[in-house]
Design a protein around this motif. Sequence first.
Motif, PDB file in Angstrom:
ATOM      1  N   PRO A   4      34.480  28.866  25.027  1.00 42.70           N
ATOM      2  CA  PRO A   4      33.548  29.748  24.390  1.00 42.70           C
ATOM      3  C   PRO A   4      33.435  31.357  25.356  1.00 42.70           C
ATOM      4  CG  PRO A   4      32.434  27.665  24.716  1.00 42.70           C
ATOM      5  CD  PRO A   4      34.008  27.842  25.564  1.00 42.70           C
ATOM      6  N   LEU A   5      33.374  31.136  26.355  1.00 41.40           N
ATOM      7  CA  LEU A   5      33.396  32.632  27.277  1.00 41.40           C
ATOM      8  C   LEU A   5      34.526  33.287  26.767  1.00 41.40           C
ATOM      9  CD1 LEU A   5      31.880  34.288  29.287  1.00 41.40           C
ATOM     10  CD2 LEU A   5      32.941  33.012  30.968  1.00 41.40           C
ATOM     11  N   ARG A   6      35.919  32.661  27.105  1.00 42.54           N
ATOM     12  CA  ARG A   6      36.902  33.492  26.796  1.00 42.54           C
ATOM     13  C   ARG A   6      37.008  33.889  25.275  1.00 42.54           C
ATOM     14  NH1 ARG A   6      42.206  29.841  26.404  1.00 42.54           N
ATOM     15  NH2 ARG A   6      43.208  31.199  25.038  1.00 42.54           N
ATOM     16  N   ALA A  49      41.021  40.234  34.937  1.00 44.88           N
ATOM     17  CA  ALA A  49      41.031  41.087  36.250  1.00 44.88           C
ATOM     18  C   ALA A  49      40.849  42.447  35.515  1.00 44.88           C
ATOM     19  CB  ALA A  49      42.108  41.014  37.059  1.00 44.88           C
ATOM     20  N   GLY A  50      41.650  42.711  34.521  1.00 42.43           N
ATOM     21  CA  GLY A  50      41.299  44.199  33.875  1.00 42.43           C
ATOM     22  C   GLY A  50      40.032  44.317  33.184  1.00 42.43           C
ATOM     23  N   LEU A  74      37.502  47.287  33.983  1.00 41.90           N
ATOM     24  CA  LEU A  74      36.644  47.923  33.100  1.00 41.90           C
ATOM     25  C   LEU A  74      34.981  47.680  33.325  1.00 41.90           C
ATOM     26  CD1 LEU A  74      38.818  47.479  30.342  1.00 41.90           C
ATOM     27  CD2 LEU A  74      38.205  49.535  31.182  1.00 41.90           C
ATOM     28  N   SER A  75      34.617  46.624  33.227  1.00 42.71           N
ATOM     29  CA  SER A  75      33.312  46.269  33.418  1.00 42.71           C
ATOM     30  C   SER A  75      32.590  46.930  34.510  1.00 42.71           C
ATOM     31  CB  SER A  75      32.780  44.842  33.293  1.00 42.71           C
ATOM     32  OG  SER A  75      33.390  44.352  31.967  1.00 42.71           O
ATOM     33  N   LEU A  87      34.550  36.948  35.921  1.00 44.81           N
ATOM     34  CA  LEU A  87      34.874  36.365  37.142  1.00 44.81           C
ATOM     35  C   LEU A  87      35.483  34.963  37.110  1.00 44.81           C
ATOM     36  CD1 LEU A  87      32.505  37.930  39.838  1.00 44.81           C
ATOM     37  CD2 LEU A  87      34.823  38.673  39.063  1.00 44.81           C
ATOM     38  N   PRO A  88      34.775  34.129  36.346  1.00 43.17           N
ATOM     39  CA  PRO A  88      35.079  32.799  36.201  1.00 43.17           C
ATOM     40  C   PRO A  88      36.722  32.784  35.383  1.00 43.17           C
ATOM     41  CG  PRO A  88      32.919  32.801  35.311  1.00 43.17           C
ATOM     42  CD  PRO A  88      33.531  34.123  35.709  1.00 43.17           C
ATOM     43  N   LEU A  89      36.981  33.468  34.510  1.00 47.34           N
ATOM     44  CA  LEU A  89      38.203  33.738  34.087  1.00 47.34           C
ATOM     45  C   LEU A  89      39.279  34.138  34.910  1.00 47.34           C
ATOM     46  CD1 LEU A  89      37.243  35.019  30.422  1.00 47.34           C
ATOM     47  CD2 LEU A  89      37.849  32.507  31.322  1.00 47.34           C
TER      48      LEU A  89
END
Length: 189
Positions: A43-45, A127-128, A132-133, A160-162
């Motif tokens: 869901p986060l992805r 990471a990209g 950006l964030s 960060l978890p991803l």
Amino acid sequence: MSVTGPTGGRADDGPKAVSAYPGPVAGAPVGIRGLAARYALLPLRLFLGVTFLYAGIDKLTSSVFLTGEGPDSLAGTLSAVHGSAAAPWLVELAQQSPQGFGTAIAVGEIAVGLGTLCGLWARVAAAGGALLSLSLWLTVSWDSDPYYYGNDLPYFMAWLPLVMAGAPMFSLDSLLAVRRRRKGQQIFG
């Protein structure tokens, strides 16, 4: 030290090391909890991928974002936040070419969104997105008071978890990994 557990075969097989263990690691959740743990990042992805893809397309199709006019343009936003940014040097760098930086941000958001949704180079895409964030937090939303009103810091933390886990489920990365393993088994097995 190796973690051992039953192999699911005959009872007299004895314990096997984790590397030969066909099921979950000893002590890992099974059943519905195990299923939820495997799909926890999906869901986060999906949310981050859709959001960044939409944000990039929205910036490129906006009639004012890339222009140098008005408060809704990137140039207007950069002028407004210059005095309150945590990294004013980033703002000054972007002010040298607002249209170029705006285009780079939009294309970067689209690339991050597509990479995250497809699960292709998922850690690189995450990471990209985190970069950006983080840069938007240090420039545009730094002055939010209290800090949790700014939206870029939670996005940074959500990436960060991803970055750590990648996209293990429903991803091109996992399909490519299976393909590499099969080819490796054919070559070396």
